[in-house]
Each structure stands twice: as structure tokens, then as C-alpha cells.
Design a protein around this motif. Structure first.
Motif, PDB file in Angstrom:
ATOM      1  N   SER A  73      34.491  44.171  31.563  1.00 48.63           N
ATOM      2  CA  SER A  73      33.861  44.955  32.699  1.00 48.63           C
ATOM      3  C   SER A  73      34.750  44.711  33.953  1.00 48.63           C
ATOM      4  N   GLN A 121      34.413  45.843  36.826  1.00 50.79           N
ATOM      5  CA  GLN A 121      33.450  45.900  37.991  1.00 50.79           C
ATOM      6  C   GLN A 121      32.940  44.676  38.030  1.00 50.79           C
ATOM      7  N   GLU A 122      32.418  44.100  37.062  1.00 49.74           N
ATOM      8  CA  GLU A 122      31.609  42.617  36.995  1.00 49.74           C
ATOM      9  C   GLU A 122      32.572  41.662  37.369  1.00 49.74           C
TER      10      GLU A 122
END
Length: 401
Positions: free
Chosen positions: A355, A357-358
Motif C-alpha cells: 500500500s 498510502q500506508e
């Protein structure tokens, strides 16, 4: 071993310190003095740069020829480097003036300088400052010392630990400066450590060299190696323990405590890199040797592309694996695993979906860690550095102006 709350350079028995403004800089403190009540065993490690400043040459002779030190005088704002015969004369004047003030032999006095290279020292304010400065064995003196040695640093760097040896409390304390021109194998950093342990200089040097390879030599800010830099430790023996040697049953505890102090200071320097916003830690496991593991870790943390990616919070693992590849270490490209934080991004040489975003959230943290697993052997190593920012360019583009 435990970290102590009174974490300053005068925490061990029998040390005093001071810092003041003498006039090298316009306003900020620029002169510092550290003394021991009695002549102390001394050890030092020094820059690997072939061009070495006059103060470093003076201190190196004290460490290597005398083997004892009772005081060290430090100035900031002028490196007294590349200043020829005049620079050496000025460093010797600092040594002699300090010795006369304290009533001790000149060969018991070390000298350290940091600041602009290639400028002749203004000696009148330095000499007057040495004559005026008054070290004390209190926190105030330690604070003033740690402030007076700074250049582009944004914070002072202090730590201390205690350990029981022969039923005596031994304290090892340290303070340092450094935020730019920091690279493996010493660079623009000064580190001063004190201990009340009883240990001969030859064994103190052995311990310092061992921990330096794993701490001060494992940091980088910009890859530059400077002309002045040193780590010096004085051990005055006032704690009253039996003399420490590698055969002493508590030798490993002493070395571990010295390692803890050195690692704290090294990480503080890396975190305070010029313009830095993040501390980067790279851990390498599974290398064919510890030396190769440290080499890879230092290569990755020193890569400008890795450093700028961290500044931009970009999980660009391609820059990490590229740095691993040119590190010069023994590798199997199909056995490399890379983690950013706890997230695996490469496994056995192949990309793993993750991810973005993570990892964006993770990379915004003030400290980030990369783990590299090589599956080649049992070698492990760690290095520390910082991100490369716009402010780094601004600070160094205008350093003299």
C-alpha cells in the motif's frame, strides 16, 4: 548498565567544564574547556582525511605519545585547518596558554577546533578567553561546554550511562557536535567522553576503536569527510575500581557501556544533519560478514537518491536495491529481501505489492528504518543517516556568508 538522568560531561567523578563567548563568533559561545582533577588515561580516534588540521595534530601527539590528558581546550567558529605553519603555532599557543592557566604540563592538554577551513585564527580573543574561562563541576558548566562547541548544529548532544564494576559505580558520559560533513570513518564531528573508570590508555584505546567502528563510523549526512574531527575519551580512575583489562571479568560490561554512549551520540549527530527532517536507520542481516553488512548499510544510508526519496516520503525501493548493488558486497540478487518499516517491498529479489498510502504515512514519521536481508551468511550491521533537504543546500551554499 543503565542510562542516568544526570547525562552530562561532568557526571563522572572529578571532571569540570565550561563554555563562553570569546569573540571568534559574533555573539554565540565559541570557547570550551574540559578538565580532570588528575591526569587521566586517554584514547582517541581521528579523521581519515589526509589533510588534517593543526589542533588535531597536537591532540593526536598527546594521545599517542603522552598517553595521558588532563584538559582539552576547544573552539568553534574557526577550524584552524589548512593554515600552514601559523596554524600549528596558534594551536600550540592554545595548548600552552591552557597549561599555564591550569598549572599543568602542556603535553597534558589537547586542542580541538571546528568551523570555517582556511582562515587564520584570531588569537587575541582566544588567549584572553582561555585566561578568563572558569570550569565548574556542575550541570551549568557541562551545558555551557556543549553549547560552545556547536557550529551549524540545532541542538546539543549529551548522554551518560552507569555500570557497576568491582562493586563501584562507573559512569561514562559524552557530548558531541556535528551536523554536516559527516561520513563514515570520521568527519566534521567532535566527540568528548569522560569516565571515572580505572583503565590504562592502551586498553581504553582498544575499547574505543572497537565501538567506534560500530557507532561513529556508521553514520553519514552528506558523504564528506572533514579535516578536524576526533573522538577523545579521558578516564581518570577516581571511581576506584581495579584496573580494567580485557581479562577483567567486567570488561565486556565496560565496553557495552562505552558502546551505548557512543551510539547515542552518533545517532544524535545523524538526526541533527544539516536541514534534516528524518533519521534513517538501515539494518542489514544475512551478509557474509559484519564488515560487508556495515558496508551495505552505509552505502544505502549515504545514497543521495535514497535520502531525497525519504525527504519526499517516496517508497522508491528501487533506489535502495540499486545502492545495495553498487556497495561492493557479495550478493545474490535473487535472495534479497527489503522492508520499509515492517512492510516487505521486495522478497527474494522480486517486487511485492504494498500500500503506497500506508508507506506514505510511515515515511512521514521522524525516524524511518529499512531492513535488508541477504541470506548469504550471519553478518549483521547498522548505519544511520538523515534525509537530504532543500535546507541542506541553503545552509552549505551560504556557510561563510
Amino acid at each position: 548498565m543503565k542510562r542516568i538522568s544526570r547525562k552530562n560531561i561532568v557526571s563522572p567523578i572529578g571532571f569540570k567544564a565550561a563554555g563562553m563567548h570569546c569573540g571568534i563568533k559574533y555573539k554565540k559561545s565559541d570557547l570550551a574547556l574540559l578538565i580532570s582533577e588528575v591526569p587521566a588515561s586517554v584514547a582517541g580516534v581521528f579523521t581519515t582525511n589526509a589533510i588534517q588540521a593543526a589542533p588535531l595534530l597536537v591532540t593526536k601527539e598527546v594521545v599517542q605519545q603522552t598517553g595521558k590528558m588532563q584538559a582539552i581546550i576547544v573552539n568553534s567558529g574557526n577550524a584552524n585547518a589548512c593554515t600552514g605553519k601559523q596554524g600549528l603555532m596558534d594551536a600550540l599557543v592554545m595548548q600552552q596558554t591552557t597549561a599555564e592557566k591550569l598549572g599543568i604540563a602542556p603535553e597534558l592538554v589537547g586542542v580541538a577546533s571546528t568551523g570555517v577551513i582556511g582562515e587564520i585564527m584570531k588569537m587575541e580573543p582566544v588567549v584572553k578567553g582561555i585566561q578568563k574561562i572558569q570550569p565548574i563541576g556542575e550541570l551549568e558548566g557541562a551545558i555551557h561546554f556543549s553549547q560552545a562547541i556547536l557550529t551549524t548544529d540545532t541542538v546539543t548532544k549529551n548522554t551518560a550511562y552507569s555500570v557497576m564494576i568491582d562493586d563501584k559505580e562507573i559512569i561514562i558520559a559524552g557530548t558531541a557536535k556535528g551536523s554536516g560533513m559527516i561520513a563514515p570513518n570520521m568527519a566534521t564531528m567532535l566527540g568528548f567522553m569522560t569516565t571515572d573508570a580505572n583503565i590504562e590508555s592502551i586498553h581504553l584505546q582498544e575499547a574505543l576503536k572497537q565501538v567506534t567502528d560500530q557507532t561513529f563510523n556508521a553514520i553519514t549526512v552528506d558523504g564528506d569527510t572533514s579535516t578536524n574531527d576526533m573522538v577523545v575519551i579521558m578516564a581518570n580512575g577516581l571511581a576506584g575500581n581495579n584496573s580494567l583489562t580485557p581479562a577483567h571479568p567486567d570488561w565486556s560490561q565496560f565496553v557495552e557501556t562505552l558502546h551505548a554512549v557512543s551510539q547515542d551520540l552518533a545517532k544524535m549527530i545523524a538526526k541533527d544533519g544539516e536541514g534534516a527532517t528524518k533519521l534513517i536507520e538501515v539494518e542489514v542481516v544475512g551478509a557474509i560478514s559484519e564488515a560487508e553488512a556495515r558496508m551495505i548499510a552505509k552505502t544505502v544510508v549515504g545514497s543521495p537518491l535514497v535520502k531525497t526519496a525519504v525527504f519526499g516520503c517516496d517508497a522508491n525501493w528501487g533506489r535502495i536495491i540499486a545502492a545495495i548493488g553498487y556497495s561492493g558486497a557479495t550478493l545474490d540478487p535473487y535472495a534479497i529481501t527489503i522492508k520499509i518499516g515492517s512492510t516487505t517491498v521486495v522478497e527474494n529479489g522480486e517486487p511485492i505489492l504494498f500500500s503506497e498510502q500506508e508507506l506514505l504515512v510511515y515515511l512521514k514519521q521522524p525516524e524511518v528504518k529499512f531492513t535488508v536481508e541477504l541470506h548469504q551468511g550471519n553478518g549483521q550491521g547498522i548505519a544511520w543517516g538523515c534525509d537530504l533537504t532543500y535546507d541542506y543546500v541553503q545552509i552549505n551554499a551560504t556557510y561563510r556568508t
